[in-house]
Design a protein around this motif. Structure first.
Motif, PDB file in Angstrom:
ATOM      1  N   PRO A  75     -10.186  35.981 -22.026  1.00 32.68           N
ATOM      2  CA  PRO A  75     -10.445  34.196 -22.354  1.00 32.68           C
ATOM      3  C   PRO A  75     -11.106  33.913 -21.005  1.00 32.68           C
ATOM      4  N   ASP A 107      -7.464  27.116 -31.541  1.00 36.04           N
ATOM      5  CA  ASP A 107      -7.759  27.302 -30.168  1.00 36.04           C
ATOM      6  C   ASP A 107      -6.976  28.433 -29.540  1.00 36.04           C
ATOM      7  N   PRO A 142      -2.546  36.609 -23.146  1.00 39.47           N
ATOM      8  CA  PRO A 142      -3.305  35.060 -22.684  1.00 39.47           C
ATOM      9  C   PRO A 142      -2.313  34.358 -23.010  1.00 39.47           C
ATOM     10  N   ASN A 188      -9.667  31.944 -28.113  1.00 40.13           N
ATOM     11  CA  ASN A 188      -8.856  31.851 -26.680  1.00 40.13           C
ATOM     12  C   ASN A 188      -8.139  33.462 -26.856  1.00 40.13           C
ATOM     13  N   HIS A 191      -4.040  37.725 -29.115  1.00 34.70           N
ATOM     14  CA  HIS A 191      -3.338  36.460 -29.420  1.00 34.70           C
ATOM     15  C   HIS A 191      -1.958  36.607 -29.423  1.00 34.70           C
ATOM     16  N   PRO A 249      -8.864  27.661 -20.607  1.00 36.70           N
ATOM     17  CA  PRO A 249      -9.158  27.929 -21.967  1.00 36.70           C
ATOM     18  C   PRO A 249      -9.956  27.280 -22.759  1.00 36.70           C
ATOM     19  N   GLY A 253     -15.847  30.967 -28.714  1.00 38.90           N
ATOM     20  CA  GLY A 253     -15.109  31.734 -28.445  1.00 38.90           C
ATOM     21  C   GLY A 253     -15.972  32.779 -28.143  1.00 38.90           C
TER      22      GLY A 253
END
Length: 771
Positions: A642, A653, A600, A657, A576, A646, A680
């Motif tokens: 992810p 977040d 992502p 994700n 991420h 999403p 997640g």
């Protein structure tokens, strides 16, 4: 006719024998630091105990008793003054608001220019004074030291000294400082009047200097303001990382070196103009004051300014310079004026470097001078050695690593360090009056600046230039003890030659080790690099590697990849876009070919996304799609997350994700989970993928946000935690680690074990730790 002469000891002898000021300063510092972690009541009690000890030892005129009494007297001062500040910090109404995370309107006065946070550059931070906070119709007024955290382009328009109002949330600050609260801004600032004259002057100089260096190409244009006034905002990340890796970072932090050069130059001009002692002192004081105002109240600047003030007073009184009492006075005055100094790493490093200079550098230069070396040359050799020795225990304790190329690089940098600093400050002074004159000075300063940039870049590229060591108090104390034994051995005539021989043999042996270092061990499965508070993992991929995340520091990930002999990255996976996973991308891509980047959607973490987009250039960036498979030699990667849609509305977040991968490396399974938290992890469990693995990268640095069922489903033999020593997040949480250990997993963490490499030999796993 006869006369009697009484030999008076040389001033240097008096300085060496009179240790009262250094001992008192040590007592002030130690007591101040202790009380910062306690309460006002503890401070008052400690002050009373120190007073009793000082009175009890007052009958001793010399020896350990007198020394203890002097330290106790300093402790009484430090504890008493700090207790007053701590009482103000722990105001009960403000403490209640921070505990409840109250929302309201904050009225602040900025004490520093807002700068990008080192942990999350999408945010800016600044020190400030909280004058009032209004919530639920009630207003609390005072004058508390706070840390402002904000986001938004409008903060670039604010400056130090500015009074402003902003909607904000009050949060609890870290222990051990005088910071009463963290003020988290929840909207744009509303300025309330202009800053005071000194702050406007500093802003004027900085703006004019920025305009003047625009005629100089990068990275020189970014380095000149840093050399002149400590403004590193224009330095590119690669140059900043190179300066850190090679120990040249002290040049871009205004310190005693800068003040001594500038004040010395001003005094030389005043002397050449036949100015009297008072005029020279006044000119030197104005120069020192201007540097402090423009550079800001940084620890090194304030320490150097007080020392310069002591020196100017000695000059005005016609007395010789006494450097060690001046340093001790600086420590004593600054810690009593602002006890928060006692807990600042920058202040400690600055003082340690001065102590090394005063106690070691000149003593080590004497034998070289006796062998015919010019004094300037001898000091050029011993000063970087002495300062490196003095700061090494602190660097180790702070977990910053130790640069093995610092001494030779600083020795070569000394050829231009003085002129480049003087020229850079000259560019700032000229630009403040007339920008075209500043442009000419900046172009002159750019010539020696190129030498510093080349030195930093070349030194940082030496394999093993940065030696990563485990951090912590005990490692710092151990390294200090080892260096003390080494120095004592070198001062012993009987041991000097054998020790020199061992050191010379080690240096000679280090040359081929540096030249031929690199390459992962046979049978390796995965390496977790030690990049501080962040993640960076490397998996074999045929002749190349797969890198998953790059940590927050370009220099650290670059050093790790160098040691593994990585020349090409087949796939760079970014779980991420938070900075602790992406800010090191420049170091990972430095001098290496990258096949593709897998990532992502950026979501809220726009700063990290922009950073990656700029660094990636023409490298294709692929979207992570669940079920997609990548194969490189004996390594197979399957994307687990992810999800196609999403997650939203979670605690974080971007974390939830994260890209999650299941890797098969020559028959060994590895689960790479990024920073997925509760939502997640539940999505991974619900996805139906095989989660049982041999090696688990524990989610989110081992935070408390773990689903027990995921850890049990993974059931790894080895669990890896990427975490920085002494991090402010409380990572890793003992609960998830206990779950893993209960099920028989061996847990390794980078803050305790350094770099971690998992090797498979047949049916047996071996874990190699350290560099």
């Amino acid at each position: 006719m006869s006369a009697e002469f009484h030999l008076r000891p040389a001033p240097s002898e008096v300085v060496r024998r009179d240790r009262r000021l250094p001992l008192a300063a040590a007592g002030v510092w130690a007591a101040g630091l202790a009380v910062l972690y306690g309460t006002a009541a503890i401070g008052a009690a400690l002050a009373a105990v120190c007073l009793a000890l000082a009175l009890a030892g007052s009958r001793w005129r010399r020896g350990l008793g007198a020394a203890a009494a002097t330290v106790a007297f300093g402790g009484m001062l430090g504890a008493g003054v700090t207790a007053v500040h701590v009482a103000a910090r722990d105001h009960p109404e403000l403490a209640a608001m921070t505990a409840a995370e109250a929302h309201g309107e904050a009225e602040l006065v900025l004490q520093s220019v807002p700068k990008a946070s080192s942990r999350r550059p999408d945010l800016v931070t600044a020190s400030a004074r909280l004058r009032s906070f209004t919530t639920d119709g009630a207003t609390l007024e005072g004058n508390w030291k706070v840390l402002l955290v904000a986001s938004g382009e409008e903060w670039a328009e604010t400056t130090a000294g500015q009074r402003l109002a902003v909607p904000a949330v009050l949060r609890e600050a870290d222990a051990g400082r005088l910071t009463a609260a963290i003020v988290s801004a929840r909207g744009p600032p509303e300025p309330e009047g202009p800053p005071s004259l000194p702050y406007r002057f500093a802003d004027h100089v900085r703006e004019r200097l920025s305009a003047a260096v625009a005629v100089v190409p990068q990275p020189e244009a970014g380095l000149i303001p840093a050399l002149a006034v400590g403004d590193t905002s224009m330095m590119d990340a690669e140059t900043a990382a190179d300066f850190k890796a090679t120990g040249l970072v002290h040049l871009v932090v205004v310190s005693g070196y800068h003040l001594s050069l500038i004040v010395g130059a001003v005094l030389a001009v005043a002397t050449a103009c036949r100015a009297g002692p008072r005029a020279r002192v006044l000119a030197g004081a104005v120069a020192a004051g201007a540097i402090v105002v423009v550079a800001g109240p940084q620890p090194s600047v304030l320490r150097a300014a007080v020392m310069a003030g002591m020196t100017l007073l000695a000059l005005a009184a016609g007395r010789p310079r006494a450097a060690m009492p001046a340093l001790a006075t600086a420590v004593l005055v600054l810690v009593l004026a602002d006890p928060d100094m006692a807990a600042q790493a920058g202040f400690a490093l600055s003082v340690a470097a001065c102590v090394g200079l005063l106690l070691l550098a000149f003593r080590w230069a004497k034998p070289l001078e006796h062998r015919g070396w010019p004094q300037a040359v001898a000091l050029a050799v011993t000063i970087p050695m002495a300062t490196q020795v003095a700061v090494t225990p602190l660097l180790v304790g702070l977990g910053s690593g130790v640069s093995l190329v610092s001494v030779p690089v600083n020795l070569l940098a000394a050829l231009v360090a003085a002129p480049v600093v003087v020229l850079s400050v000259g560019a700032a002074a000229a630009a403040a009056v007339w920008v075209p004159a500043g442009e000419v000075a900046a172009q002159l300063a750019a010539v020696p600046t190129r030498w510093l940039i080349w030195l930093a870049r070349t030194g940082a590229e030496v394999p093993g230039a940065m030696l990563p060591l485990p951090g912590g108090v005990w490692w710092g104390l151990g390294s200090g003890a080892a260096l003390a034994v080494l120095i004592w051995s070198l001062h012993s005539r009987r041991l000097r030659r054998p020790v020199f021989a061992v050191l010379a043999a080690a240096a000679v042996g280090a040359v081929p080790a540096c030249l031929w270092t690199g390459g992962a061990p046979s049978g390796w499965v995965v390496t977790m690099c030690d990049v501080g508070q962040g993640d960076a993992l490397v998996l074999p991929a045929g002749e190349d590697v797969v890198v998953v995340d790059v940590g927050p520091d370009p220099a650290l990930v670059d050093a790790c990849l160098d040691d593994l002999g990585v020349e090409r990255i087949a796939l760079l996976v970014l779980s991420h876009f938070h900075i602790d996973h992406t800010a090191g991308i420049g170091g990972a891509m430095e001098g290496r070919e990258v096949g593709a980047v897998l990532a992502p959607p950026p979501g809220e973490a726009r700063y990290g996304y922009d950073l990656v987009e700029e660094a990636a250039g023409a490298v294709p960036v692929l979207a992570a799609v669940p079920g997609e498979v990548f194969a490189f030699g004996a390594t197979r990667l399957e994307v687990l997350a992810p999800p196609p849609e999403p997650l939203s509305g979670t605690r974080s977040d971007p974390n939830n994700n994260s890209v999650a991968l299941r890797a098969e490396v020559a028959g060994t399974s590895v689960l790479l989970t990024g920073d997925v938290e509760l939502e997640g992890q539940r999505a991974l469990l619900a996805g139906g993928a095989a989660l049982d693995v041999d090696v688990l990268k524990v989610p989110h640095h081992g935070s408390a946000f773990q689903v027990r069922e995921l850890l049990e489903a993974a059931d790894p033999a080895v669990a890896l935690v990427g975490v920085g020593a002494g991090n402010e997040y409380g990572h890793p949480d003992p609960g998830p680690l206990a779950v893993l250990e209960e099920r028989g997993a061996l847990v390794f963490r980078t803050d305790e074990d350094g770099r971690i490499t998992v090797v498979r030999n047949g049916d047996r796993f071996e874990v190699m730790t350290g560099a």
